[in-house]
Design a protein around this motif. Sequence first.
Motif, PDB file in Angstrom:
ATOM      1  N   GLU A 198       0.833  -1.208   0.000  1.00 12.38           N
ATOM      2  CA  GLU A 198       0.000   0.000   0.000  1.00 12.38           C
ATOM      3  C   GLU A 198       0.867   1.257   0.000  1.00 12.38           C
ATOM      4  N   ALA A 199       1.985   1.226   0.716  1.00 17.79           N
ATOM      5  CA  ALA A 199       2.897   2.371   0.710  1.00 17.79           C
ATOM      6  C   ALA A 199       3.439   2.618  -0.693  1.00 17.79           C
ATOM      7  N   LEU A 200       3.714   1.535  -1.424  1.00 20.75           N
ATOM      8  CA  LEU A 200       4.183   1.669  -2.802  1.00 20.75           C
ATOM      9  C   LEU A 200       3.106   2.261  -3.704  1.00 20.75           C
ATOM     10  N   VAL A 201       1.875   1.791  -3.530  1.00 27.42           N
ATOM     11  CA  VAL A 201       0.772   2.307  -4.344  1.00 27.42           C
ATOM     12  C   VAL A 201       0.605   3.809  -4.122  1.00 27.42           C
ATOM     13  N   VAL A 202       0.641   4.223  -2.863  1.00 29.21           N
ATOM     14  CA  VAL A 202       0.510   5.643  -2.553  1.00 29.21           C
ATOM     15  C   VAL A 202       1.658   6.433  -3.174  1.00 29.21           C
ATOM     16  N   HIS A 203       2.863   5.878  -3.090  1.00 29.77           N
ATOM     17  CA  HIS A 203       4.019   6.549  -3.691  1.00 29.77           C
ATOM     18  C   HIS A 203       3.821   6.678  -5.201  1.00 29.77           C
ATOM     19  N   ALA A 204       3.383   5.602  -5.836  1.00 31.52           N
ATOM     20  CA  ALA A 204       3.146   5.633  -7.279  1.00 31.52           C
ATOM     21  C   ALA A 204       2.052   6.635  -7.642  1.00 31.52           C
ATOM     22  N   ALA A 205       1.049   6.754  -6.783  1.00 29.58           N
ATOM     23  CA  ALA A 205      -0.077   7.644  -7.056  1.00 29.58           C
ATOM     24  C   ALA A 205       0.316   9.116  -7.017  1.00 29.58           C
ATOM     25  N   THR A 206       1.482   9.428  -6.435  1.00 28.44           N
ATOM     26  CA  THR A 206       1.960  10.810  -6.465  1.00 28.44           C
ATOM     27  C   THR A 206       2.494  11.182  -7.845  1.00 28.44           C
ATOM     28  N   GLY A 207       2.803  10.160  -8.661  1.00 26.25           N
ATOM     29  CA  GLY A 207       3.337  10.406  -9.994  1.00 26.25           C
ATOM     30  C   GLY A 207       4.833  10.592 -10.052  1.00 26.25           C
ATOM     31  N   TYR A 208       5.522  10.436  -8.907  1.00 23.81           N
ATOM     32  CA  TYR A 208       6.974  10.663  -8.890  1.00 23.81           C
ATOM     33  C   TYR A 208       7.715   9.575  -9.655  1.00 23.81           C
ATOM     34  N   LEU A 209       7.281   8.317  -9.477  1.00 25.21           N
ATOM     35  CA  LEU A 209       7.870   7.201 -10.204  1.00 25.21           C
ATOM     36  C   LEU A 209       6.762   6.340 -10.789  1.00 25.21           C
ATOM     37  N   PRO A 210       6.971   5.708 -11.920  1.00 23.63           N
ATOM     38  CA  PRO A 210       5.922   4.898 -12.548  1.00 23.63           C
ATOM     39  C   PRO A 210       5.528   3.705 -11.677  1.00 23.63           C
ATOM     40  N   ALA A 211       4.235   3.426 -11.646  1.00 21.81           N
ATOM     41  CA  ALA A 211       3.747   2.292 -10.865  1.00 21.81           C
ATOM     42  C   ALA A 211       4.385   0.990 -11.327  1.00 21.81           C
ATOM     43  N   LYS A 212       4.526   0.826 -12.641  1.00 14.82           N
ATOM     44  CA  LYS A 212       5.093  -0.419 -13.168  1.00 14.82           C
ATOM     45  C   LYS A 212       6.504  -0.650 -12.653  1.00 14.82           C
ATOM     46  N   ALA A 213       7.302   0.403 -12.559  1.00 14.26           N
ATOM     47  CA  ALA A 213       8.675   0.275 -12.082  1.00 14.26           C
ATOM     48  C   ALA A 213       8.706  -0.093 -10.601  1.00 14.26           C
ATOM     49  N   LEU A 214       7.851   0.557  -9.810  1.00 16.22           N
ATOM     50  CA  LEU A 214       7.816   0.264  -8.380  1.00 16.22           C
ATOM     51  C   LEU A 214       7.317  -1.152  -8.122  1.00 16.22           C
ATOM     52  N   ARG A 215       6.276  -1.534  -8.819  1.00 14.15           N
ATOM     53  CA  ARG A 215       5.725  -2.875  -8.633  1.00 14.15           C
ATOM     54  C   ARG A 215       6.733  -3.941  -9.051  1.00 14.15           C
ATOM     55  N   GLY A 216       7.363  -3.722 -10.187  1.00 18.55           N
ATOM     56  CA  GLY A 216       8.298  -4.706 -10.702  1.00 18.55           C
ATOM     57  C   GLY A 216       9.542  -4.855  -9.847  1.00 18.55           C
ATOM     58  N   SER A 217      10.103  -3.747  -9.398  1.00 18.39           N
ATOM     59  CA  SER A 217      11.345  -3.824  -8.618  1.00 18.39           C
ATOM     60  C   SER A 217      11.123  -4.463  -7.257  1.00 18.39           C
TER      61      SER A 217
END
Length: 281
Positions: A176-195
Amino acid sequence: MTLGRRAWQAIEPLHGFIYFVPEAQQRFAALGLEAGAGYFASRSAAFGEASAETVIATFYNFNPEFVRRSMVGVWEKVTPDQVLTARLEAADAALRRGLGDLIDSDALVETAALTRKAAEAACKRLEGRPLFAAHATLPWPTEPHLQLFHAQTLLREYRGDGHLAALLTAELTGIEALVVHAATGYLPAKALRGSRQWSEEQWSEAVAGLQERGIVAQGEELGLTEEGRTMRQRVEDLTDQLAEPAYAVLGEAGVNRLAEVGKPLSDAVIEAGLLPYLKKK
């Protein structure tokens, strides 16, 4: 802007590069540690032979199954001291490549001294900072550029431990912390999820849960609601607040000076391509 955030934004690249440079990947591979194993082992080796559970608890947002797979047999291949030595050798080589002539500069020596002063002040506040405390037991290198790397590593983990406390207070799980981070638009969701090795199904479930809580907006495009933005800001503000004890010893003038002499060093490692997710100037 708080003292801690100002310092962190100015000089974090002087630690963050270690997770991306080939110098580290090559040395970990030579020890028999590929990809995730090298990352998890190198960052947790300060604990000694850290268990997968210790890594899951202190790294927070990685898929636990990814951690467990990566940590299988790690400490049968290498010792923590071998990994820590490889990491410092990688930092040495990468900084020499990234900083060039700046490695012998007065600015580097001053930046190292200021960050060490802050890091040593942080060592007086170990409570609730497990990953920081583990790194605080490591010996200080002798060369200024490696002292700078070690000091910034300490300050990064000090801030990071506080950030985890803030995420727990916000009742956010790792994904959930990753999703929130991705939702800010700072880094792509796909990159965060994949890494972090979360499946699309796990990610979708986390998004749906945050939508039910009113934190993530409804719709196909990932974004935060007003409540989500407020919650995110609370997390960031608390993270900044919890990092302040490290930088209070420098005061405003000292932090301003740290940013002044340290940022050109950060810019140099970015320009050299040591952090591929940051654009070169």
